[in-house]
Design a protein around this motif. Structure first.
Motif, PDB file in Angstrom:
ATOM      1  N   SER A  31       0.819  -1.222   0.000  1.00  0.00           N
ATOM      2  CA  SER A  31       0.000   0.000   0.000  1.00  0.00           C
ATOM      3  C   SER A  31       0.845   1.261   0.000  1.00  0.00           C
ATOM      4  O   SER A  31       0.356   2.335  -0.338  1.00  0.00           O
ATOM      5  N   ARG A  32       2.114   1.149   0.363  1.00  0.00           N
ATOM      6  CA  ARG A  32       2.974   2.335   0.450  1.00  0.00           C
ATOM      7  C   ARG A  32       3.503   2.798  -0.897  1.00  0.00           C
ATOM      8  O   ARG A  32       4.125   3.861  -0.986  1.00  0.00           O
ATOM      9  N   TYR A  33       3.264   1.996  -1.950  1.00  0.00           N
ATOM     10  CA  TYR A  33       3.702   2.429  -3.282  1.00  0.00           C
ATOM     11  C   TYR A  33       2.664   3.404  -3.828  1.00  0.00           C
ATOM     12  O   TYR A  33       1.701   3.040  -4.500  1.00  0.00           O
ATOM     13  N   ALA A  34       2.859   4.662  -3.504  1.00  0.00           N
ATOM     14  CA  ALA A  34       1.940   5.752  -3.827  1.00  0.00           C
ATOM     15  C   ALA A  34       2.753   6.923  -4.361  1.00  0.00           C
ATOM     16  O   ALA A  34       4.000   6.892  -4.355  1.00  0.00           O
ATOM     17  N   PHE A  63      11.170   3.109  -5.506  1.00  0.00           N
ATOM     18  CA  PHE A  63      11.680   1.747  -5.481  1.00  0.00           C
ATOM     19  C   PHE A  63      13.115   1.768  -4.965  1.00  0.00           C
ATOM     20  O   PHE A  63      13.835   2.765  -5.128  1.00  0.00           O
ATOM     21  N   ALA A  64      13.539   0.674  -4.367  1.00  0.00           N
ATOM     22  CA  ALA A  64      14.902   0.591  -3.843  1.00  0.00           C
ATOM     23  C   ALA A  64      15.932   0.447  -4.957  1.00  0.00           C
ATOM     24  O   ALA A  64      17.127   0.635  -4.724  1.00  0.00           O
ATOM     25  N   ARG A  65      15.477   0.111  -6.149  1.00  0.00           N
ATOM     26  CA  ARG A  65      16.376  -0.001  -7.306  1.00  0.00           C
ATOM     27  C   ARG A  65      15.591   0.337  -8.567  1.00  0.00           C
ATOM     28  O   ARG A  65      14.368   0.515  -8.531  1.00  0.00           O
ATOM     29  N   GLN A  66      16.303   0.397  -9.670  1.00  0.00           N
ATOM     30  CA  GLN A  66      15.679   0.817 -10.914  1.00  0.00           C
ATOM     31  C   GLN A  66      14.886  -0.326 -11.544  1.00  0.00           C
ATOM     32  O   GLN A  66      15.379  -1.450 -11.691  1.00  0.00           O
ATOM     33  N   VAL A  67      13.638  -0.025 -11.921  1.00  0.00           N
ATOM     34  CA  VAL A  67      12.786  -0.949 -12.672  1.00  0.00           C
ATOM     35  C   VAL A  67      12.022  -0.110 -13.700  1.00  0.00           C
ATOM     36  O   VAL A  67      11.923   1.115 -13.557  1.00  0.00           O
ATOM     37  N   ASP A  73       4.025   4.422  -8.084  1.00  0.00           N
ATOM     38  CA  ASP A  73       2.586   4.646  -8.024  1.00  0.00           C
ATOM     39  C   ASP A  73       1.838   3.958  -9.163  1.00  0.00           C
ATOM     40  O   ASP A  73       0.606   3.918  -9.156  1.00  0.00           O
ATOM     41  N   ASP A  74       2.560   3.377 -10.146  1.00  0.00           N
ATOM     42  CA  ASP A  74       1.893   2.549 -11.153  1.00  0.00           C
ATOM     43  C   ASP A  74       1.244   1.325 -10.508  1.00  0.00           C
ATOM     44  O   ASP A  74       0.277   0.772 -11.052  1.00  0.00           O
ATOM     45  N   THR A 115       2.983   8.752   6.040  1.00  0.00           N
ATOM     46  CA  THR A 115       3.328   9.064   4.657  1.00  0.00           C
ATOM     47  C   THR A 115       2.166   8.652   3.758  1.00  0.00           C
ATOM     48  O   THR A 115       1.391   7.759   4.110  1.00  0.00           O
ATOM     49  N   PRO A 116       2.021   9.275   2.597  1.00  0.00           N
ATOM     50  CA  PRO A 116       0.918   8.918   1.703  1.00  0.00           C
ATOM     51  C   PRO A 116       0.963   7.451   1.298  1.00  0.00           C
ATOM     52  O   PRO A 116       2.039   6.883   1.088  1.00  0.00           O
TER      53      PRO A 116
END
Length: 448
Positions: free
Chosen positions: A18-21, A26-30, A35-36, A66-67
């Motif tokens: 839920s924290r991916y807002a 991200f901790a690394r590049q993807v 928020d996707d 945090t949001p």
């Protein structure tokens, strides 16, 4: 709230996911943005789904500083059901301090949820022995005679009546301290069998909560579920509620079974009732590196297919996730039906995120486990696979017409649907004898 033609699956979103807002990282590049992953957002690059469940047990009732995907959602076009954390309290994952804890959970749910469950004490903890400390606590608080009196009345054991008594105390607290209009409260029914379910219902049915939730044995016995539904109808409790939730189920046939039930209730009892169900399986599975690779859906049965992603052939590591899934060998048990020459109907998963990422984006190194970033990506994929399967299963049932020979609909499933419709069409004014007569069949094919 716009009603769905089918019962709604509510992904039980993990706290970490839920924290991916907006504003997260991200901790690394993807090859996408955090928020996707927020499927509550209609502007998500991946898929949009406006329904979810979140639990106070994961956050321990603490409002996020945090949001997150719940605090940033548009309440006008999303629906969130908040769970109260009774399961986590029961199994010792969260401490319980009586009214103080109940009020903390209530406040959190009023902040987060459109619909929220009262703080029940699940009966599932009885067999594990986790209820004993709570009984000792209640006895020290002077509730020993009350628990004993309940047991004299229903003869269902001191541990069962401890769960019931603590729930009654919590219900009283919720009635006294809730903020009217902040969230609609669901009265939760527990019980491991018919006797416990009936006693629980009779003890809590008078509370002025708006909606209902079914837990415990209602997940595994459709007979118990039907008995309670018609008890609610008899007592005028179901006719005006909006939401009925069944906790902790997510099998393809369960989704259709609840959709059939919803259709019958809307036709004969309450045209505005929405049924929902939930599970955390796509999130828990991903946390253990389990990927949903698709599902089997034919006349022999419906089931999900899963694999351990670290076991993937390294030669598939840089394909898109969808293409890599298409190269997974069909498990031997899925090739043919019980030794016959009949091939199973295997549907390979194809998700939006699966077109963008590769197995390497999740695992980084062949035969290794995923880090937190990879797990989040896998969670998104898993959720969409479940949603796609439930949609296809419901559409298969909805497209069937009387007299048709079902191609991908098992005959037992169809017979179950016919029985439910007959119950409501012909026996709803005296349902219990019919339910009892069909009990073996109902519980065999319920798969709840």
């Amino acid at each position: 709230m716009q009603l769905s033609d089918f019962a709604l699956y509510l992904p039980a979103v993990s706290d970490a996911y839920s924290r991916y807002a907006p504003g997260s990282h991200f901790a690394r590049q993807v090859p996408l943005q955090p928020d996707d992953l927020n499927f509550l957002d209609p502007n998500s690059r991946l898929f949009h789904y406006p329904y979810a469940l979140t639990s106070a047990g994961q956050s321990k009732g603490a409002t996020s500083k945090t949001p997150d995907m719940f605090s940033t959602r548009n309440r006008s076009n999303t629906v969130v059901l908040a769970d109260s954390g009774g399961f986590q309290i029961q199994n010792g994952q969260m401490p319980f301090h009586g009214t103080a804890t109940a009020m903390k959970m209530l406040s959190w749910m009023e902040h987060v949820g459109d619909y929220s469950m009262i703080l029940d004490f699940p009966t599932g903890g009885i067999s594990s022995g986790s209820i004993g400390p709570h009984r000792a606590r209640l006895e020290q608080q002077g509730y020993g005679p009350t628990i004993a009196a309940l047991n004299v009345q229903n003869q269902l054991g001191l541990d069962f009546n401890t769960c019931l008594q603590q729930t009654i105390i919590n219900n009283d607290d919720f009635v006294q301290h809730r903020v009217p209009g902040k969230t609609r409260l669901l009265n939760v029914l527990q019980g491991r069998n018919e006797a416990e379910s009936k006693a629980w219902y009779e003890a809590v049915k008078h509370y002025p909560f708006e909606d209902w939730s079914l837990a415990g044995g209602h997940q595994t016995s459709f007979t118990i579920t039907l008995n309670r539904i018609f008890d609610m109808v008899r007592d005028g409790k179901l006719q005006h509620c909006q939401w009925l939730h069944v906790l902790g189920i997510s099998k393809p046939w369960s989704a259709v079974l609840l959709s059939v039930l919803q259709t019958c209730i809307r036709k004969h009892i309450n045209p505005n009732l929405q049924i929902s169900y939930d599970s955390a399986s796509p999130f828990r599975g991903a946390a253990k590196n389990t990927i949903y690779t698709g599902y089997i859906m034919d006349k022999f049965g419906w089931s999900f297919r899963t694999e351990m992603l670290p076991d993937i052939d390294p030669r598939l590591f840089d394909l898109s996730l969808n293409d890599a899934i298409g190269h997974y060998p069909v498990p031997k048990e899925a090739e043919l039906f019980e030794g016959t020459s009949v091939a199973r109907r295997v549907i390979y998963a194809r998700t939006q995120i699966g077109d963008i990422i590769t197995p390497r984006d999740i695992l980084q190194v062949p035969n290794s486990g995923a880090d937190t970033t990879g797990i989040a990506l896998l969670m998104n994929h898993n959720v969409q696979v479940l949603l796609d399967a439930f949609k296809e299963a419901n559409e298969l049932m909805a497209s069937h017409r009387p007299g048709d020979t079902p191609s991908d609909l098992p005959s037992g499933y169809l017979a179950m649907a016919i029985l439910i419709r007959e119950l409501f069409d012909k026996h709803r004014h005296n349902p219990y004898p019919f339910i009892q007569e069909a009990a073996t069949f109902f519980d065999r094919y319920a798969h709840l």
